[in-house]
Design a protein around this motif. Structure first.
Motif, PDB file in Angstrom:
ATOM      1  N   TYR A  51       0.623  -1.219  -0.679  1.00 23.43           N
ATOM      2  CA  TYR A  51       0.067  -0.011  -0.595  1.00 23.43           C
ATOM      3  C   TYR A  51       0.731   1.055  -0.139  1.00 23.43           C
ATOM      4  N   ARG A  52       1.665   1.380   0.371  1.00 21.15           N
ATOM      5  CA  ARG A  52       2.932   2.488   0.647  1.00 21.15           C
ATOM      6  C   ARG A  52       3.572   2.883  -0.664  1.00 21.15           C
ATOM      7  N   LYS A  53       3.719   1.764  -1.260  1.00 24.49           N
ATOM      8  CA  LYS A  53       4.564   2.044  -3.317  1.00 24.49           C
ATOM      9  C   LYS A  53       3.518   1.991  -3.371  1.00 24.49           C
ATOM     10  N   ALA A  54       1.640   2.152  -3.074  1.00 31.04           N
ATOM     11  CA  ALA A  54       1.336   1.970  -4.090  1.00 31.04           C
ATOM     12  C   ALA A  54       0.642   3.340  -4.525  1.00 31.04           C
ATOM     13  N   GLU A  55       0.608   4.250  -2.948  1.00 37.41           N
ATOM     14  CA  GLU A  55       0.592   5.569  -2.913  1.00 37.41           C
ATOM     15  C   GLU A  55       1.756   6.684  -3.058  1.00 37.41           C
ATOM     16  N   ARG A  56       2.866   6.213  -2.708  1.00 34.18           N
ATOM     17  CA  ARG A  56       4.377   7.503  -3.463  1.00 34.18           C
ATOM     18  C   ARG A  56       3.914   6.600  -4.827  1.00 34.18           C
ATOM     19  N   LEU A  57       3.985   5.769  -6.230  1.00 33.97           N
ATOM     20  CA  LEU A  57       3.320   6.002  -7.176  1.00 33.97           C
ATOM     21  C   LEU A  57       2.203   6.909  -7.405  1.00 33.97           C
ATOM     22  N   ALA A  58       1.211   6.971  -6.648  1.00 38.20           N
ATOM     23  CA  ALA A  58      -0.166   7.297  -7.391  1.00 38.20           C
ATOM     24  C   ALA A  58       0.101   8.816  -7.345  1.00 38.20           C
ATOM     25  N   GLU A  59       1.012   9.630  -5.522  1.00 38.21           N
ATOM     26  CA  GLU A  59       1.320  10.963  -5.841  1.00 38.21           C
ATOM     27  C   GLU A  59       2.585  11.427  -6.802  1.00 38.21           C
ATOM     28  N   LYS A  60       3.366  10.600  -7.532  1.00 38.54           N
ATOM     29  CA  LYS A  60       4.305  11.505  -8.067  1.00 38.54           C
ATOM     30  C   LYS A  60       3.978  11.159  -8.993  1.00 38.54           C
ATOM     31  N   ALA A  61       2.937  10.655  -9.534  1.00 41.01           N
ATOM     32  CA  ALA A  61       2.121  10.714 -11.039  1.00 41.01           C
ATOM     33  C   ALA A  61       1.971  12.286 -10.581  1.00 41.01           C
ATOM     34  N   LEU A  62       0.246  12.307 -10.231  1.00 42.29           N
ATOM     35  CA  LEU A  62      -0.573  13.355  -9.348  1.00 42.29           C
ATOM     36  C   LEU A  62      -0.101  14.907  -9.773  1.00 42.29           C
ATOM     37  N   ALA A  63       1.311  14.740  -8.751  1.00 44.06           N
ATOM     38  CA  ALA A  63       2.522  16.261  -9.011  1.00 44.06           C
ATOM     39  C   ALA A  63       2.449  16.400 -10.287  1.00 44.06           C
ATOM     40  N   GLN A  64       2.582  15.772 -11.123  1.00 40.06           N
ATOM     41  CA  GLN A  64       2.833  15.837 -12.825  1.00 40.06           C
ATOM     42  C   GLN A  64       2.095  16.431 -13.482  1.00 40.06           C
ATOM     43  N   ASP A  65       0.560  16.899 -13.097  1.00 41.72           N
ATOM     44  CA  ASP A  65      -0.651  17.177 -13.763  1.00 41.72           C
ATOM     45  C   ASP A  65      -1.000  15.808 -14.845  1.00 41.72           C
ATOM     46  N   PRO A  66      -1.327  14.909 -14.626  1.00 45.81           N
ATOM     47  CA  PRO A  66      -1.861  14.260 -15.177  1.00 45.81           C
ATOM     48  C   PRO A  66      -3.549  14.507 -16.046  1.00 45.81           C
ATOM     49  N   PRO A  67      -3.214  13.740 -17.170  1.00 46.55           N
ATOM     50  CA  PRO A  67      -5.087  13.883 -18.063  1.00 46.55           C
ATOM     51  C   PRO A  67      -5.784  13.485 -16.813  1.00 46.55           C
ATOM     52  N   ALA A  68      -6.611  13.968 -17.079  1.00 50.41           N
ATOM     53  CA  ALA A  68      -7.975  14.018 -15.713  1.00 50.41           C
ATOM     54  C   ALA A  68      -8.257  12.735 -15.423  1.00 50.41           C
ATOM     55  N   GLU A  93      -8.708   8.458 -11.617  1.00 47.02           N
ATOM     56  CA  GLU A  93      -7.845   6.643 -11.575  1.00 47.02           C
ATOM     57  C   GLU A  93      -7.171   6.832 -10.038  1.00 47.02           C
ATOM     58  N   LEU A  94      -5.952   8.008 -10.220  1.00 45.14           N
ATOM     59  CA  LEU A  94      -4.691   7.592  -9.317  1.00 45.14           C
ATOM     60  C   LEU A  94      -4.941   8.319  -7.735  1.00 45.14           C
ATOM     61  N   ARG A  95      -6.425   9.096  -8.225  1.00 46.39           N
ATOM     62  CA  ARG A  95      -7.301   8.720  -6.918  1.00 46.39           C
ATOM     63  C   ARG A  95      -7.963   8.488  -6.146  1.00 46.39           C
ATOM     64  N   ASP A  96      -8.418   7.715  -7.212  1.00 45.28           N
ATOM     65  CA  ASP A  96      -8.799   6.247  -6.332  1.00 45.28           C
ATOM     66  C   ASP A  96      -7.285   4.902  -5.911  1.00 45.28           C
ATOM     67  N   VAL A  97      -6.895   4.997  -6.477  1.00 47.10           N
ATOM     68  CA  VAL A  97      -6.163   4.273  -5.674  1.00 47.10           C
ATOM     69  C   VAL A  97      -5.153   4.556  -4.746  1.00 47.10           C
ATOM     70  N   LEU A  98      -5.217   5.781  -4.239  1.00 44.86           N
ATOM     71  CA  LEU A  98      -4.600   6.505  -3.200  1.00 44.86           C
ATOM     72  C   LEU A  98      -5.807   6.742  -2.179  1.00 44.86           C
ATOM     73  N   LYS A  99      -7.602   6.728  -2.884  1.00 41.84           N
ATOM     74  CA  LYS A  99      -8.423   5.886  -0.921  1.00 41.84           C
ATOM     75  C   LYS A  99      -8.429   4.849  -1.050  1.00 41.84           C
ATOM     76  N   GLN A 100      -8.238   3.987  -1.778  1.00 37.60           N
ATOM     77  CA  GLN A 100      -8.308   2.133  -1.417  1.00 37.60           C
ATOM     78  C   GLN A 100      -6.893   2.458  -0.562  1.00 37.60           C
ATOM     79  N   ALA A 101      -5.162   2.815  -1.295  1.00 31.93           N
ATOM     80  CA  ALA A 101      -4.326   2.662  -0.787  1.00 31.93           C
ATOM     81  C   ALA A 101      -4.771   2.869   1.346  1.00 31.93           C
ATOM     82  N   SER A 102      -5.045   4.306   1.275  1.00 28.70           N
ATOM     83  CA  SER A 102      -4.793   5.183   2.322  1.00 28.70           C
ATOM     84  C   SER A 102      -5.652   4.953   3.794  1.00 28.70           C
ATOM     85  N   PRO A 103      -6.112   4.198   3.483  1.00 25.79           N
ATOM     86  CA  PRO A 103      -6.715   3.425   5.116  1.00 25.79           C
ATOM     87  C   PRO A 103      -6.077   2.292   5.734  1.00 25.79           C
TER      88      PRO A 103
END
Length: 175
Positions: free
Chosen positions: A140-157, A162-172
């Protein structure tokens, strides 16, 4: 075949041998599938035997941009392994599925590492795929780091959602 391909086949052979050893005798079709792929890998390795690999590091570019066929090959391999993992999970073979998901994640991370520059949507697609595979591996921590890294680059909407959904699944699971 280059040295990278050779090492990849060695890794795949080890994974296949482990999966075959762990497969229950009742899973005849699964075992046959794994043994067939092992034979293919062995044939590829035999064809390579006798060649003395020279380790050469080079980066191919075309007008300054990296050649992305290797990235696509790694990503496609990761998706193939993930598909096999889902089939094994559906059959109730958790150990096989886990090993295949781990291998898929390794391939996807290798694809990310091969991407030398920020190219959209490839950057965010690879990170989304890797983050999703990390969830499948219970990392889960790796999933968070990967999603956050991509979100920091302003990906397509769509990919950002989908990256925010990954964060929701990993965060709890990481709290």
């Amino acid at each position: 075949m280059n040295t990278h391909d050779y090492r990849f086949l060695l890794s795949e052979r080890a994974t296949l041998n482990r999966l075959i050893a762990d497969s229950p005798p009742s899973d005849i079709i699964g075992r046959m599938s794994l043994e067939n792929r092992l034979r293919q890998v062995e044939e590829e390795l035999e064809a390579y035997e006798g060649h003395s690999p020279r380790v050469v590091n080079a980066r191919l570019t075309f007008r300054g941009k990296p050649v992305i066929s290797e990235i696509n090959r790694l990503h496609d391999r990761a998706m193939d392994l993930a598909a096999l993992a889902f089939m094994e999970r559906a059959r109730g073979n958790a150990a096989k599925a886990s090993a295949l998901f781990e291998s898929a994640l390794e391939c996807e991370i290798a694809a990310i590492e091969a991407l030398d520059e920020y190219i959209e949507p490839m950057f965010s697609v690879l990170h989304r795929s890797a983050a999703t595979l990390a969830l499948d591996c219970y990392q889960y921590r790796k999933a968070e780091r990967l999603a956050e890294k991509a979100l920091a680059q302003d990906p397509p909407a769509e990919i950002a959602e989908e990256l925010r959904d990954v964060l929701k699944q990993a965060s709890p699971k990481t709290s």
